[in-house]
Design an enzyme around this catalytic site. Sequence first.
Site, PDB file in Angstrom:
ATOM      1  N   ASN A  41      37.807  38.862  48.961  1.00 31.84           N
ATOM      2  CA  ASN A  41      37.722  38.251  47.633  1.00 31.84           C
ATOM      3  C   ASN A  41      36.800  37.030  47.610  1.00 31.84           C
ATOM      4  OD1 ASN A  41      38.345  37.787  44.972  1.00 31.84           O
ATOM      5  ND2 ASN A  41      40.437  37.078  45.346  1.00 31.84           N
ATOM      6  N   HIS A  43      54.729  40.687  40.800  1.00 30.36           N
ATOM      7  CA  HIS A  43      54.563  39.295  40.384  1.00 30.36           C
ATOM      8  C   HIS A  43      55.066  39.088  38.963  1.00 30.36           C
ATOM      9  CE1 HIS A  43      50.899  38.403  43.201  1.00 30.36           C
ATOM     10  NE2 HIS A  43      51.870  39.037  43.827  1.00 30.36           N
ATOM     11  N   ARG A  84      58.326  38.263  42.638  1.00 28.98           N
ATOM     12  CA  ARG A  84      57.849  36.906  42.927  1.00 28.98           C
ATOM     13  C   ARG A  84      57.754  36.131  41.620  1.00 28.98           C
ATOM     14  NH1 ARG A  84      51.706  35.370  44.819  1.00 28.98           N
ATOM     15  NH2 ARG A  84      51.490  35.012  42.598  1.00 28.98           N
ATOM     16  N   TYR A 117      47.080  28.176  39.414  1.00 30.04           N
ATOM     17  CA  TYR A 117      46.635  29.448  39.971  1.00 30.04           C
ATOM     18  C   TYR A 117      47.719  30.511  39.867  1.00 30.04           C
ATOM     19  CZ  TYR A 117      45.132  33.012  43.236  1.00 30.04           C
ATOM     20  OH  TYR A 117      44.788  34.204  43.788  1.00 30.04           O
ATOM     21  N   ASP A 151      55.554  31.855  45.981  1.00 29.24           N
ATOM     22  CA  ASP A 151      54.352  31.585  46.770  1.00 29.24           C
ATOM     23  C   ASP A 151      53.896  30.140  46.528  1.00 29.24           C
ATOM     24  OD1 ASP A 151      51.953  31.684  48.114  1.00 29.24           O
ATOM     25  OD2 ASP A 151      51.215  33.497  47.120  1.00 29.24           O
ATOM     26  N   HIS A 157      51.132  28.882  48.082  1.00 32.28           N
ATOM     27  CA  HIS A 157      49.667  28.869  48.224  1.00 32.28           C
ATOM     28  C   HIS A 157      49.164  27.727  49.106  1.00 32.28           C
ATOM     29  CE1 HIS A 157      49.159  32.150  45.468  1.00 32.28           C
ATOM     30  NE2 HIS A 157      49.805  31.530  44.519  1.00 32.28           N
ATOM     31  N   GLU A 199      56.559  31.548  50.511  1.00 31.52           N
ATOM     32  CA  GLU A 199      55.318  32.010  51.147  1.00 31.52           C
ATOM     33  C   GLU A 199      54.297  30.888  51.263  1.00 31.52           C
ATOM     34  OE1 GLU A 199      53.684  35.270  48.947  1.00 31.52           O
ATOM     35  OE2 GLU A 199      51.647  34.827  49.610  1.00 31.52           O
ATOM     36  N   GLU A 242      48.555  35.822  54.942  1.00 30.98           N
ATOM     37  CA  GLU A 242      47.567  36.610  54.192  1.00 30.98           C
ATOM     38  C   GLU A 242      46.139  36.187  54.511  1.00 30.98           C
ATOM     39  OE1 GLU A 242      49.014  35.695  50.169  1.00 30.98           O
ATOM     40  OE2 GLU A 242      47.129  34.648  49.820  1.00 30.98           O
ATOM     41  N   ARG A 279      52.508  38.166  57.057  1.00 32.16           N
ATOM     42  CA  ARG A 279      51.883  38.769  55.870  1.00 32.16           C
ATOM     43  C   ARG A 279      50.452  39.279  56.082  1.00 32.16           C
ATOM     44  NH1 ARG A 279      52.744  38.859  51.054  1.00 32.16           N
ATOM     45  NH2 ARG A 279      50.973  37.713  50.204  1.00 32.16           N
ATOM     46  N   HIS A 333      50.357  41.346  52.627  1.00 34.65           N
ATOM     47  CA  HIS A 333      49.599  40.965  51.430  1.00 34.65           C
ATOM     48  C   HIS A 333      49.161  42.254  50.715  1.00 34.65           C
ATOM     49  CE1 HIS A 333      45.650  38.812  50.001  1.00 34.65           C
ATOM     50  NE2 HIS A 333      46.609  38.653  49.125  1.00 34.65           N
ATOM     51  N   ASP A 377      43.211  42.214  44.649  1.00 32.90           N
ATOM     52  CA  ASP A 377      41.858  42.114  45.189  1.00 32.90           C
ATOM     53  C   ASP A 377      41.701  42.891  46.495  1.00 32.90           C
ATOM     54  OD1 ASP A 377      43.330  39.222  45.462  1.00 32.90           O
ATOM     55  OD2 ASP A 377      42.357  39.751  47.344  1.00 32.90           O
ATOM     56  N   GLU A 403      53.858  43.627  49.367  1.00 32.36           N
ATOM     57  CA  GLU A 403      53.423  43.141  48.050  1.00 32.36           C
ATOM     58  C   GLU A 403      52.698  44.268  47.306  1.00 32.36           C
ATOM     59  OE1 GLU A 403      50.563  39.960  48.263  1.00 32.36           O
ATOM     60  OE2 GLU A 403      50.898  39.369  46.186  1.00 32.36           O
ATOM     61  N   TRP A 459      44.475  25.041  49.797  1.00 36.29           N
ATOM     62  CA  TRP A 459      44.745  26.347  49.182  1.00 36.29           C
ATOM     63  C   TRP A 459      45.874  26.959  49.964  1.00 36.29           C
ATOM     64  CZ3 TRP A 459      45.070  29.887  45.890  1.00 36.29           C
ATOM     65  CH2 TRP A 459      44.068  30.144  44.940  1.00 36.29           C
TER      66      TRP A 459
HETATM   67  C1  CS2 Z   1      48.232  35.560  46.549  1.00 33.57           C
HETATM   68  C2  CS2 Z   1      46.891  36.172  46.273  1.00 33.57           C
HETATM   69  O1  CS2 Z   1      49.084  37.735  46.469  1.00 33.57           O
HETATM   70  C3  CS2 Z   1      49.250  36.619  46.906  1.00 33.57           C
HETATM   71  O2  CS2 Z   1      50.196  36.295  47.587  1.00 33.57           O
HETATM   72  O3  CS2 Z   1      48.267  34.507  47.421  1.00 33.57           O
HETATM   73  O4  CS2 Z   1      46.716  36.084  44.885  1.00 33.57           O
HETATM   74  C4  CS2 Z   1      45.705  35.545  46.956  1.00 33.57           C
HETATM   75  O5  CS2 Z   1      45.484  34.263  46.475  1.00 33.57           O
HETATM   76  C5  CS2 Z   1      44.492  36.395  46.746  1.00 33.57           C
HETATM   77  O6  CS2 Z   1      44.770  37.703  47.115  1.00 33.57           O
HETATM   78  C6  CS2 Z   1      43.322  35.846  47.515  1.00 33.57           C
HETATM   79  O7  CS2 Z   1      42.283  36.747  47.504  1.00 33.57           O
HETATM   80 MG    MG Z   2      50.019  34.521  48.615  1.00 31.00          MG
END
Ligand code: CS2
Ligand code: MG
Length: 403
Positions: A37, A122, A147, A159, A211, A213, A237, A263, A284, A313, A317, A340, A403
């Site tokens: 991504n 989600h 989630r 985000y 999550d 992040h 997460e 991830e 993950r 993960h 994407d 996921e 992030w």
């Molecule tokens: C996220 C994703 O799915 C998840 O847990 O953290 O949205 C992640 O940010 C993206 O897949 C990054 O490419």
């Molecule tokens: Mg994540």
Amino acid sequence: MRITDARVVISAPGRNYVTVIIETEDGVVGVGDATLNGRELSVASYLADHLCPLLVGRDARRIEDIWQYFYKGAYWRRGPVTMTAIAAIDIALWDIKGKAAGMPVYQLLGGAARDGVMVYSHASGESLDELGADFQTHLDLGYKAIRAQAAIPGLEKTYGIAPGGGTVYEPASGNVPQEDSWETTAYLDVAPMMLAYVREQFGYGVHLLHDVHHRLSPIEAGRLGAAVEAYRPFWIEDPTPAEDQSAFRLIRSHTTTPLAVGEVFNSIWDCQQLITERLIDYIRTSVSHAGGITHLRRIFSLADLYGVRSGSHGAGDLSPIAMAAALHVDLSIPNFGIQEYMGHRDPVGEVFRTSYSFSDGYMHPGDAPGLGVEFDEHAAGAFPYDPKYLPINRRLDGSVHDW
Ligand code: CS2
Ligand code: MG
């Protein structure tokens, strides 16, 4: 079974996907997902310029040898670009092996160790009420695990919050990333209230995930974990930046909330300490970013020794090819935890035809030979690359945050 051609296709049916196609002399064709991504073109170039030319003439059945040839042979090891490129080739070779054997890939991996793969979806909202409505939608769809994410009052953009109306979160198109804002104090107040709200509204009969992040310090993460224990999250997460493995020791010493991370990892070395010191509960790593089926199974085997379960993960994407490959692995390993599943936006089905299925919270990869995904290269041509970046995250004082 000599490889006669290996090529890369970039397309954006809903979002950007990089696909590897490997052809063999007897007409068996395999596909792999090489999507990273926001860095799609780097992997496409790594493959097209360096790996694909070296594949032609090799025996497609020698999956392990080809994996080692590209991993050890390059001198430069690991890293998301390298490992995503190797993963895509590995996934395509497993697809070929399955098609040649007339078996779904999970049969080659030892067969089904369960009847279905529990997936989580989600739910999100700008407010708790919006989150509640979205959560209910996912319960109605049959999900057993969901989630929950909510916007943080006072922050302009958060985000991962979908715009509503059943849509999924999507970064904006453009050559410059959007910038989001972040304030840890506000988040630490809101997150426990959000999980409490979900439990009050929906009870404890559904698995609840969240999550972070990578946005907290270890001690902040310890505090969050302790504050939400009563709401029995399935996991929290990515509480802290994932490359600092020893940070998890500090988090662990403050909470029994299960922890999931990985991830952004791309090799077994990124999670060795987390696993062997039992600092996490779920790993993950994904099939397309962590070296393909071959390497992911190695990571999950190590995890199994230490009571750590998988939780791959599976964001939108990652292409449907990665989703299918993940499901074959999930179905066959002893220490599967959860998968996921964010789904994919239209018109992805015009390019990727899948044989996996969802029913009552569980998925199955299907029984088509190989991975069970057909990639329509001609249809892909109608969806050219659409530059898009993940947002940059800044604190209110303007500094770039984790992030
Ligand atoms: C996220 C994703 O799915 C998840 O847990 O953290 O949205 C992640 O940010 C993206 O897949 C990054 O490419
Ligand atoms: Mg994540």
